[in-house]
Design an enzyme around this catalytic site. Structure first.
Site, PDB file in Angstrom:
ATOM      1  N   GLY A  67     -21.547  13.073  -5.465  1.00 24.36           N
ATOM      2  CA  GLY A  67     -22.303  11.797  -5.202  1.00 24.36           C
ATOM      3  C   GLY A  67     -21.303  10.686  -5.483  1.00 24.36           C
ATOM      4  O   GLY A  67     -21.495   9.585  -4.957  1.00 24.36           O
ATOM      5  N   GLU A 106      -9.467  12.716  23.278  1.00 20.45           N
ATOM      6  CA  GLU A 106      -9.476  13.200  24.746  1.00 20.45           C
ATOM      7  C   GLU A 106      -8.313  12.684  25.373  1.00 20.45           C
ATOM      8  O   GLU A 106      -7.891  13.430  26.204  1.00 20.45           O
ATOM      9  CB  GLU A 106     -10.876  12.814  25.089  1.00 20.45           C
ATOM     10  CG  GLU A 106     -11.927  13.665  24.420  1.00 20.45           C
ATOM     11  CD  GLU A 106     -12.181  12.864  23.261  1.00 20.45           C
ATOM     12  OE1 GLU A 106     -13.053  13.465  22.134  1.00 20.45           O
ATOM     13  OE2 GLU A 106     -11.965  11.719  22.845  1.00 20.45           O
ATOM     14  N   THR A 142      -8.938  -3.862  26.877  1.00 14.29           N
ATOM     15  CA  THR A 142     -10.214  -3.007  26.666  1.00 14.29           C
ATOM     16  C   THR A 142     -11.311  -3.832  27.374  1.00 14.29           C
ATOM     17  O   THR A 142     -11.416  -5.186  26.658  1.00 14.29           O
ATOM     18  CB  THR A 142     -10.501  -2.590  25.373  1.00 14.29           C
ATOM     19  OG1 THR A 142      -9.373  -1.754  24.878  1.00 14.29           O
ATOM     20  CG2 THR A 142     -11.919  -1.740  25.505  1.00 14.29           C
ATOM     21  N   GLY A 177     -12.420   1.427  28.635  1.00 11.58           N
ATOM     22  CA  GLY A 177     -11.788   1.760  27.397  1.00 11.58           C
ATOM     23  C   GLY A 177     -10.551   2.716  27.719  1.00 11.58           C
ATOM     24  O   GLY A 177      -9.296   2.233  27.766  1.00 11.58           O
ATOM     25  N   PRO A 225     -15.846  -3.639  28.451  1.00 14.24           N
ATOM     26  CA  PRO A 225     -17.148  -2.888  28.496  1.00 14.24           C
ATOM     27  C   PRO A 225     -16.992  -1.521  29.290  1.00 14.24           C
ATOM     28  O   PRO A 225     -17.426  -0.783  29.068  1.00 14.24           O
ATOM     29  CB  PRO A 225     -18.012  -3.753  28.770  1.00 14.24           C
ATOM     30  CG  PRO A 225     -17.596  -4.907  28.470  1.00 14.24           C
ATOM     31  CD  PRO A 225     -16.224  -4.918  28.533  1.00 14.24           C
ATOM     32  N   GLU A 243      -6.247   2.725  20.416  1.00 13.99           N
ATOM     33  CA  GLU A 243      -4.920   3.096  20.940  1.00 13.99           C
ATOM     34  C   GLU A 243      -4.622   4.449  21.522  1.00 13.99           C
ATOM     35  O   GLU A 243      -3.732   5.236  21.420  1.00 13.99           O
ATOM     36  CB  GLU A 243      -3.972   3.291  19.871  1.00 13.99           C
ATOM     37  CG  GLU A 243      -4.051   1.865  18.843  1.00 13.99           C
ATOM     38  CD  GLU A 243      -3.873   0.491  19.460  1.00 13.99           C
ATOM     39  OE1 GLU A 243      -3.686   0.443  20.750  1.00 13.99           O
ATOM     40  OE2 GLU A 243      -4.129  -0.452  18.958  1.00 13.99           O
ATOM     41  N   PHE A 285      -4.317  -8.867  21.311  1.00 16.09           N
ATOM     42  CA  PHE A 285      -4.051  -8.168  22.788  1.00 16.09           C
ATOM     43  C   PHE A 285      -5.286  -7.527  23.305  1.00 16.09           C
ATOM     44  O   PHE A 285      -6.069  -7.046  22.574  1.00 16.09           O
ATOM     45  CB  PHE A 285      -3.034  -6.999  22.465  1.00 16.09           C
ATOM     46  CG  PHE A 285      -2.876  -6.238  23.678  1.00 16.09           C
ATOM     47  CD1 PHE A 285      -1.909  -6.400  24.622  1.00 16.09           C
ATOM     48  CD2 PHE A 285      -3.402  -4.842  23.884  1.00 16.09           C
ATOM     49  CE1 PHE A 285      -1.820  -5.804  25.880  1.00 16.09           C
ATOM     50  CE2 PHE A 285      -3.225  -4.057  24.854  1.00 16.09           C
ATOM     51  CZ  PHE A 285      -2.414  -4.599  25.917  1.00 16.09           C
ATOM     52  N   GLN A 287     -12.800  28.744  -6.201  1.00 16.43           N
ATOM     53  CA  GLN A 287     -11.970  28.539  -5.167  1.00 16.43           C
ATOM     54  C   GLN A 287     -12.526  27.786  -4.051  1.00 16.43           C
ATOM     55  O   GLN A 287     -11.569  27.426  -3.235  1.00 16.43           O
ATOM     56  CB  GLN A 287     -12.219  30.179  -4.553  1.00 16.43           C
ATOM     57  CG  GLN A 287     -11.342  30.678  -3.677  1.00 16.43           C
ATOM     58  CD  GLN A 287     -11.861  32.127  -3.015  1.00 16.43           C
ATOM     59  OE1 GLN A 287     -12.860  32.198  -2.481  1.00 16.43           O
ATOM     60  NE2 GLN A 287     -10.893  33.352  -3.228  1.00 16.43           N
TER      61      GLN A 287
END
Length: 390
Positions: free
Chosen positions: A341, A368, A129, A134, A131, A364, A126, A280
């Site tokens: 680590g 924001e 989008t 977006g 450049p 998707e 699909f 803790q």
């Protein structure tokens, strides 16, 4: 108010969990080995073999209507299954699926595109989008110009999932720039790769990668329009909307598996003569992760329930996507910290999840954009605080 699963929901979930544990999880070490060698975790034939095994169990086309051989499962059931799929990092998904907007195809288009995609004979992607477009999908620029019985497509799409492997693309293009994409100026086209578009791999921090799609004078027959001229933006939003409860469903499965790894580590790893789970700092990371995971679970299931009730799911799905994506990022970060680590190495899947789930806050609909939708709905009175209980 009953928060328990029905017997059917529990049975389906447990069957999927058993299949994943028996057929998919044993592949995890080989997948990690291949990815360390910069190879795909599963090749196309291996994925197909797993999908056919699942089909024997009756799992084929979770969202596909029964008339096309699918299960046509309710949204809540699909969410529960996506949670189980998230519990393994092997790049597996059930077969028998097609892009939801392909069901708007004509009978001829269904024979050429929809049915082969459901059967796994063709791969789609699909493409909306760009450049410069977006989150602002209405700002698309790829153009489609009428030329007799054909349309000429020029422009570029980017960050297209499956774009490197797709046999055809569902392309949203501008057909009337004066109207604008949002107001009937965009149209969806079914474009075979053989028509001349090309893809370019985009390396990302995750495994695999999306593609840029380049259209340079690509000629597409008028019969390849999906839906109607001018319906492209609406179809694009319909396609995107589905991901807003399936993505956080997948995130829940990842968080559940990762948190269990953290608990196991806390109960076995010793420092300064004691299990680290007695500290803790570790306990609080586990407690916060479980609390956020539970909150995300109910946001996601409520969003899916809203779909099943025939209600407008946009507000609840945006909340589920926003919170679920943030939750899994925080949980995986804590799990990596608890493993120290070793969590940072590629011997364990934790650092892989760390890279993978960062995308969940972007694709998707970014965090924001979800906040914009949620706030706008409240400020304009489209919904009330408390939703359907208000």
């Amino acid at each position: 108010m009953d928060f328990s699963l029905t017997e059917e929901q529990r049975a389906v979930r447990d069957t999927v969990r058993s299949f994943i544990a028996r057929e998919v999880m044993p592949l995890e070490q080989e997948v990690l080995r291949r990815e360390r060698a910069h190879q795909p975790g599963l090749d196309r034939s291996e994925l197909r073999e797993l999908q056919l095994k699942a089909r024997k169990f009756g799992f084929w086309g979770l969202a596909t209507p029964e008339e096309y051989g699918g299960m046509d499962l309710p949204a809540v059931m699909q969410a529960l299954i996506w949670i189980e799929l998230g519990r393994t990092f092997v790049p597996f998904r059930f077969g028998g699926e097609a892009d939801n907007i392909l069901f708007h195809a004509t009978e001829e288009q269904k024979r050429e595109f929809l049915i082969p995609t459901i059967e796994g004979e063709r791969i789609s992607c699909f493409a909306i989008t760009e450049p410069g477009a977006g989150s602002d999908a209405a700002n698309i620029r790829l153009s489609a110009r009428r030329d007799g019985d054909d349309w000429i497509l020029d422009g570029e799409k980017t960050f297209i999932t499956n774009g490197n492997d797709a046999d055809f693309a569902i392309v949203i293009a501008v057909t009337d720039r004066e109207k604008g994409a949002r107001n009937g100026g965009a149209t969806a086209f079914l474009v075979d790769r053989a028509m001349g578009w090309r893809s370019e791999f985009i390396q990302t921090m995750g495994e695999g990668g999306p593609a840029s799609l380049i259209f340079d004078g690509v000629r597409v027959p008028h019969r390849n329009i999906l839906g109607e001229v001018g319906q492209g933006f609406a179809l694009g939003m319909e396609w995107i909307g589905k991901g807003r409860y399936t993505i956080p469903s997948h995130a829940i499965g990842i968080a559940e598996r990762a948190l269990q790894m953290a608990i196991d580590q806390a109960n076995t790893r010793e420092t300064f003569g004691a299990k680290i789970g007695t500290n803790q700092a570790i306990q609080w990371m586990i407690a916060d992760s479980e609390t956020e995971l539970e909150a995300a679970r109910w946001l996601v299931l409520r969003a899916a329930w809203t779909v099943d009730q025939g209600m407008d799911p946009r507000h609840s799905s945006s909340m589920a996507k926003l919170y679920g994506a943030g939750m899994v990022n925080r949980v995986v970060d804590r799990v990596l910290q608890i493993h120290g680590g070793m969590g940072y190495t590629r011997e364990l899947p934790i650092e892989r999840w760390y890279r993978q789930v960062r995308l969940y806050r972007i694709f998707e609909g970014t965090d924001e954009m979800q906040r914009l939708i949620i706030a706008r709905d409240l400020l304009r009175g489209y919904t009330k605080i408390g939703g359907h209980l208000a």
